[in-house]
Design a protein around this motif. Structure first.
Motif, mmCIF file in Angstrom:
data_model
loop_
_atom_site.group_PDB
_atom_site.id
_atom_site.type_symbol
_atom_site.label_atom_id
_atom_site.label_comp_id
_atom_site.label_asym_id
_atom_site.label_seq_id
_atom_site.Cartn_x
_atom_site.Cartn_y
_atom_site.Cartn_z
ATOM 1 N N PHE A 14 -21.940 28.490 -136.502
ATOM 2 C CA PHE A 14 -21.720 29.253 -137.580
ATOM 3 C C PHE A 14 -21.986 30.824 -137.350
ATOM 4 N N ARG A 15 -21.264 31.771 -137.978
ATOM 5 C CA ARG A 15 -21.151 33.004 -137.486
ATOM 6 C C ARG A 15 -22.240 33.836 -137.780
ATOM 7 N N PRO A 16 -22.851 34.640 -136.730
ATOM 8 C CA PRO A 16 -24.003 35.609 -137.173
ATOM 9 C C PRO A 16 -23.425 36.656 -138.240
ATOM 10 N N LEU A 17 -24.540 36.648 -139.431
ATOM 11 C CA LEU A 17 -23.925 37.320 -140.320
ATOM 12 C C LEU A 17 -24.919 38.683 -140.608
ATOM 13 N N SER A 18 -24.190 39.697 -141.394
ATOM 14 C CA SER A 18 -24.879 40.880 -141.705
ATOM 15 C C SER A 18 -25.913 40.519 -142.828
ATOM 16 N N ASP A 19 -26.845 41.450 -142.945
ATOM 17 C CA ASP A 19 -27.801 41.185 -144.160
ATOM 18 C C ASP A 19 -27.135 41.106 -145.696
ATOM 19 N N ALA A 20 -26.083 41.857 -145.714
ATOM 20 C CA ALA A 20 -25.227 41.805 -146.680
ATOM 21 C C ALA A 20 -24.672 40.601 -147.199
ATOM 22 N N MET A 21 -24.039 39.945 -146.111
ATOM 23 C CA MET A 21 -23.447 38.534 -146.111
ATOM 24 C C MET A 21 -24.502 37.456 -146.538
ATOM 25 N N LEU A 22 -25.577 37.642 -145.966
ATOM 26 C CA LEU A 22 -26.443 36.538 -146.159
ATOM 27 C C LEU A 22 -27.070 36.448 -147.455
ATOM 28 N N LYS A 23 -27.055 37.676 -148.089
ATOM 29 C CA LYS A 23 -27.488 37.759 -149.432
ATOM 30 C C LYS A 23 -26.754 36.574 -150.642
ATOM 31 N N LYS A 24 -25.743 36.437 -150.021
ATOM 32 C CA LYS A 24 -24.842 35.477 -150.987
ATOM 33 C C LYS A 24 -24.888 34.095 -150.809
ATOM 34 N N TYR A 25 -25.650 33.861 -149.587
ATOM 35 C CA TYR A 25 -26.189 32.425 -149.264
ATOM 36 C C TYR A 25 -27.468 31.938 -150.252
ATOM 37 N N PRO A 26 -27.518 30.858 -150.649
ATOM 38 C CA PRO A 26 -28.707 30.178 -150.951
ATOM 39 C C PRO A 26 -29.894 30.325 -149.990
ATOM 40 N N LYS A 27 -31.063 31.189 -150.762
ATOM 41 C CA LYS A 27 -32.158 31.240 -149.888
ATOM 42 C C LYS A 27 -32.761 30.187 -148.970
ATOM 43 N N ASN A 28 -32.607 28.815 -149.440
ATOM 44 C CA ASN A 28 -33.305 27.778 -148.900
ATOM 45 C C ASN A 28 -32.260 27.395 -147.735
ATOM 46 N N PHE A 29 -30.935 27.705 -148.072
ATOM 47 C CA PHE A 29 -30.120 27.446 -146.822
ATOM 48 C C PHE A 29 -30.261 28.600 -145.728
ATOM 49 N N VAL A 30 -30.260 29.485 -145.975
ATOM 50 C CA VAL A 30 -30.572 30.607 -145.147
ATOM 51 C C VAL A 30 -31.947 30.480 -143.948
ATOM 52 N N SER A 31 -32.633 29.944 -144.650
ATOM 53 C CA SER A 31 -34.173 29.413 -143.857
ATOM 54 C C SER A 31 -33.576 28.286 -142.791
ATOM 55 N N ILE A 32 -32.840 27.485 -143.450
ATOM 56 C CA ILE A 32 -32.063 26.274 -142.473
ATOM 57 C C ILE A 32 -31.511 26.887 -141.471
ATOM 58 N N ARG A 33 -30.378 27.764 -141.872
ATOM 59 C CA ARG A 33 -29.559 28.337 -140.894
ATOM 60 C C ARG A 33 -29.982 28.954 -139.761
ATOM 61 N N ILE A 74 -17.218 30.381 -132.370
ATOM 62 C CA ILE A 74 -16.274 29.673 -132.934
ATOM 63 C C ILE A 74 -16.899 28.893 -134.171
ATOM 64 N N PRO A 75 -16.746 29.468 -135.435
ATOM 65 C CA PRO A 75 -17.408 28.932 -136.560
ATOM 66 C C PRO A 75 -16.860 27.505 -137.067
ATOM 67 N N PRO A 76 -17.525 26.437 -137.655
ATOM 68 C CA PRO A 76 -17.171 25.341 -138.166
ATOM 69 C C PRO A 76 -15.886 25.661 -139.208
ATOM 70 N N TYR A 77 -15.708 26.503 -139.934
ATOM 71 C CA TYR A 77 -14.677 27.090 -140.921
ATOM 72 C C TYR A 77 -13.138 26.917 -140.211
ATOM 73 N N TYR A 78 -13.440 27.544 -138.960
ATOM 74 C CA TYR A 78 -12.200 27.409 -138.330
ATOM 75 C C TYR A 78 -11.396 25.997 -138.239
ATOM 76 N N ILE A 79 -12.350 24.954 -138.278
ATOM 77 C CA ILE A 79 -11.924 23.510 -138.333
ATOM 78 C C ILE A 79 -11.609 23.071 -139.587
ATOM 79 N N ASP A 80 -12.738 23.182 -140.503
ATOM 80 C CA ASP A 80 -12.622 22.603 -141.737
ATOM 81 C C ASP A 80 -11.778 23.336 -142.846
ATOM 82 N N LYS A 81 -11.496 24.705 -142.602
ATOM 83 C CA LYS A 81 -10.395 25.423 -143.573
ATOM 84 C C LYS A 81 -10.953 25.189 -144.969
ATOM 85 N N PRO A 82 -12.116 25.700 -145.260
ATOM 86 C CA PRO A 82 -12.718 25.266 -146.754
ATOM 87 C C PRO A 82 -11.893 26.166 -147.692
ATOM 88 N N LYS A 83 -11.870 25.657 -148.862
ATOM 89 C CA LYS A 83 -10.851 26.503 -150.155
ATOM 90 C C LYS A 83 -11.889 27.114 -150.874
#
Length: 260
Positions: free
Chosen positions: A181-200, A208-217
């Protein structure tokens, strides 16, 4: 403030609460430094700027100088903007930008890393990221919707991933790996759930991030895409990255799907 015309007459009748200042764009930096020194936090002014030189980065430029933009009207040879002092700063010089930039991002274990890229945005765009995310929201792939900061050349570079070529230096420095997954800025990480940020943050980000393959909607699907990748990576990291790499070649290169 020398060589500045201030118009404050008849404010109540015209329902104007801000003094009006006329200036040229060539002297805007000096003016903003003076205003930041003279105004209190929360004080505002209306600027009517004669565009005597071609500058197209005013939005972030005001934020850089310690002001919040309340309203802005751009015309061919004039810019009218209401600004409020947001924070106090010592006088600062204009920044110099080149095509080659490095951006602060969060790496493995929350470590601060700097990602190298080709610049695709107007100067001072980094100072507008929080504002634009709140105003426009995110696309399905986690990028900002209707991001006016991206230049025409920048859109072309992004479409064919040319802006990301300098990240090879991050790959060599082992800040990132090829898949992840892509390295993100602080501003972008704020959009993620906090518990997932700690896992991430337990894992090294990738080129090359997974979403290039999965094409999320949606953004939720984007997070699910990253969670699926982590679950598979935990079982067999090397094999997972190999599979994702060949899926990327198939979906993004052989089928002609390009970056947004």
């Amino acid at each position: 403030m020398s060589n500045i015309i201030i118009f404050v007459s008849n404010l109540k009748k015209r329902k104007i609460t801000m003094p009006t200042i006329y200036c040229n764009s060539s002297g805007l930096g000096s003016l903003l430094n003076e205003l930041n020194q003279g105004l209190k936090i929360g004080d505002g002014v209306k600027l009517k700027i004669n565009l005597d030189q071609d500058i197209n980065y005013y939005d972030g430029y005001f934020v850089y100088h310690g002001f919040e933009v309340e309203n802005m009207i751009k015309q061919k040879k004039k810019l009218i903007v209401d600004i409020l002092k947001d924070r106090s700063l010592s006088p600062i010089a204009d920044k110099k930008y080149s095509w080659f930039i490095k951006l602060p991002r969060t790496g493995k274990r929350g470590k601060r890393i700097f990602v190298y890229k080709l610049r695709t945005m107007q100067p001072y765009s980094e100072y507008m990221q929080d504002f634009i995310i709140k105003k426009n929201g995110l696309n399905d792939d986690g990028t900002i919707k209707n991001d006016f900061r991206v230049t025409k050349i920048g859109k072309f570079l992004r479409k064919y991933w040319l802006d990301e070529l300098p990240m090879i230096f991050n790959l060599i420095n082992r800040d990132v790996k090829l898949i992840g997954f892509r390295p993100l800025s602080d501003a972008m990480l704020k959009k993620y759930p906090k518990n997932f940020v700690s896992i991430r943050n337990r894992y090294k980000p990738g080129l090359i991030p997974p979403y290039y393959i999965d094409k999320p909607k949606s953004f939720d699907e984007l997070i699910k895409s990253e969670k699926r990748y982590i679950a598979k990576y935990r079982k067999n990291g090397v094999l997972t990255d190999i599979i994702y790499f060949f899926k990327f070649l198939n979906t993004s290169l052989l089928k002609g799907v390009r970056s947004s």
